[in-house]
Design an enzyme around this catalytic site. Sequence first.
Site, short mmCIF file in Angstrom:
data_model
loop_
_atom_site.label_atom_id
_atom_site.label_comp_id
_atom_site.label_asym_id
_atom_site.label_seq_id
_atom_site.Cartn_x
_atom_site.Cartn_y
_atom_site.Cartn_z
N ASN A 102 0.87 -1.17 0.00
CA ASN A 102 0.00 0.00 0.00
C ASN A 102 0.92 1.22 0.00
O ASN A 102 1.46 1.60 1.04
CB ASN A 102 -0.90 -0.03 1.24
CG ASN A 102 -1.85 1.15 1.28
OD1 ASN A 102 -1.77 2.07 0.47
ND2 ASN A 102 -2.77 1.13 2.24
N ARG A 153 -2.58 -2.10 -3.44
CA ARG A 153 -3.77 -1.28 -3.27
C ARG A 153 -3.64 -0.12 -4.26
O ARG A 153 -2.65 0.61 -4.25
CB ARG A 153 -3.84 -0.74 -1.85
CG ARG A 153 -5.02 0.17 -1.71
CD ARG A 153 -5.02 0.91 -0.42
NE ARG A 153 -6.23 1.74 -0.37
CZ ARG A 153 -6.32 2.84 0.34
NH1 ARG A 153 -5.30 3.27 1.05
NH2 ARG A 153 -7.44 3.52 0.33
N HIS A 165 -13.06 2.99 -0.52
CA HIS A 165 -13.05 1.99 0.56
C HIS A 165 -13.68 0.66 0.10
O HIS A 165 -14.13 -0.14 0.92
CB HIS A 165 -13.87 2.45 1.79
CG HIS A 165 -13.28 3.59 2.56
ND1 HIS A 165 -14.06 4.55 3.14
CD2 HIS A 165 -12.00 3.91 2.84
CE1 HIS A 165 -13.28 5.43 3.76
NE2 HIS A 165 -12.03 5.07 3.59
N ARG A 172 -12.75 15.91 6.90
CA ARG A 172 -13.50 16.20 5.66
C ARG A 172 -14.97 16.45 5.98
O ARG A 172 -15.54 15.82 6.86
CB ARG A 172 -13.40 15.02 4.69
CG ARG A 172 -12.05 14.90 4.04
CD ARG A 172 -11.95 13.64 3.20
NE ARG A 172 -11.02 12.70 3.79
CZ ARG A 172 -10.88 11.44 3.42
NH1 ARG A 172 -11.61 10.94 2.45
NH2 ARG A 172 -9.99 10.66 4.00
N GLU A 229 -8.10 -5.02 4.81
CA GLU A 229 -7.97 -4.80 3.37
C GLU A 229 -6.78 -5.57 2.79
O GLU A 229 -6.84 -6.07 1.67
CB GLU A 229 -7.85 -3.29 3.09
CG GLU A 229 -9.16 -2.57 3.31
CD GLU A 229 -9.01 -1.11 3.70
OE1 GLU A 229 -8.51 -0.87 4.82
OE2 GLU A 229 -9.38 -0.24 2.91
#
Length: 399
Positions: free
Chosen positions: A7, A90, A178, A239, A383
Site C-alpha cells: 500500500n 492497493r 473503501h 473532511r 484490506e
Amino acid sequence: MKVLVLNAGSSSLKCSLFEMPEGRKLAYCEVERVGSEDSEVTFRAGGSEQRRPCGVPDHGHALDIALASLTGGERPVLDGLDRIAAVGHRVVHGGPMTESTLIDEETLETIRRNAVLAPLHNPPNLEGIEAATRLLPDRPQVAAFDTAFHARMPREAHLYALPYSLYAERGVRVYGFHGTSHRYVARRAAAMVGREPGELNLITMHLGNGCSAAAVRGGRSVDTSMGMTPLAGLVMGTRCGDIDPGLFYLLTEWLDQSPAELYDLLNRDSGLAGLSGVSNDVRELLAAASEGNERAQMALEVFCYRARKYVGAYFAVLGRVDGLIFTAGIGENSPEVRGEICRGLEGLGIALDPDANRAARGADALISAPDSPTAVLVVCTNEELQIATDVWETLEGAG
Ligand code: ADP
C-alpha cells in the site's frame, strides 16, 4: 504461496506478507515519511516489533528496506526473495475497473489515466508498482482498486444530475471508495451469520479517518456515500462530507480564497476537527465531551446524525436489511458512536444489545439483541488480507 501486499501512499509504504490461501500474516513493514530525512521504519514479525529512523528518499528505497527486513536479522522471515510468489497492490482509483486485475501494460495505462481523479493516490500507487517490478522481477502483480466494488452500481445511484455530457465525455460520476474494505466486511459478516453473501442485503459503515457507507445487495455494492472524490457523504475526521454545492461559490467569494484553498479547507479543516475545534480523533472528542466540552459533543452528534441518516437511506435503497456492519477505527472500537448511530432505529428493525455493544472493541462480534430483525455486527476490516486473497484467486483463476 507467499504474497506480498503493498500500500504505497503519498508519504508512506505499508507491506504485509501473507501465506496464502491460509491467510496467515507472516510480517508487516511500514515506512513512514517517505521522501524525508527523518523517515521511520517499523517491522513486525513473530510477535516482536522493531522501529528505527532512517532517511528514505523514495518508494523504491522504502521497498528495498522492507524486503531487506524480510530476509535479514537473526531469524529471517524469508530465506530469499525468490520465496515471494506474487505481489498485490492497493490502487485507489480504477475508473471503470470492476475487479482486481493482473497488472499488464493495459492495467498500468488505466491507473495512469485515472490519476487525474485521484492525484494524491494513483501516482504513489504507480511508484509502488514500479518499485516491485524492479525489485521483484517476473513476479505476477495484481492491482486491487478501492473503486472496483462500486463500479457496477446502477446508474440511478452513480449518476449526478449534471449535464449528461460531463458523464459521457469526462467520466463525472459517483465512483465511491473503501471498496476493498466494504467487500471484505460484507463477506466476513455473511460467514459470521452462517449465510452466503449472495443471499444478504447489508449496510456497511466504514468509520475511520475517512468514512463511508455502502448498501450491499447480494454481495454487490448498489450505492455508496463517497462520490467522484472521497470528500462526499459522511462527516469524517477532517473532511466535511455532504454540503450544499452552492457553498463552494459563496465561500470562495466571502473568504477570498482560491478554489484550491477552499478545496483544502473542505478536506483538511472541516469534519470533526473543524466543528469541534478540539480534534479529528473520536477518542479525544469523547474524552472532551465527557468533561463538558460542548463543541466536542456537538461534533459527535453531527457525525452520528449524518451516519444514521445514511442508514435510513440505505434501508430505502435495499428494502430489506439483514445486517448493519460497523468497521474501521471508530466502527470497531467505539460503542458510544455505534449506540448513538443506532439510537431510535427500532422502527426500522435495529435493536442493539447494550452489553454486547459495550463489550465489542477491536474484535468481530454480534451486537444486536437476539430478537432484532436486522443483525448488527462489528467486523474488523482487513484490506491487506482481501488483497492477498484477490491475488491468490486471480492467479488460481488464471490456472
Ligand atoms: P484510517 O482511515 O487512517 O485507516 P482508522 O480506521 O485506523 O483510520 O481509524 C482511525 C480513527 O479511529 C481515529 O482517528 C479515531 O478517531 C478512531 N479510533 C481508534 N480507536 C478508537 C477508540 N478506542 N475509540 C474511539 N475511536 C477510536
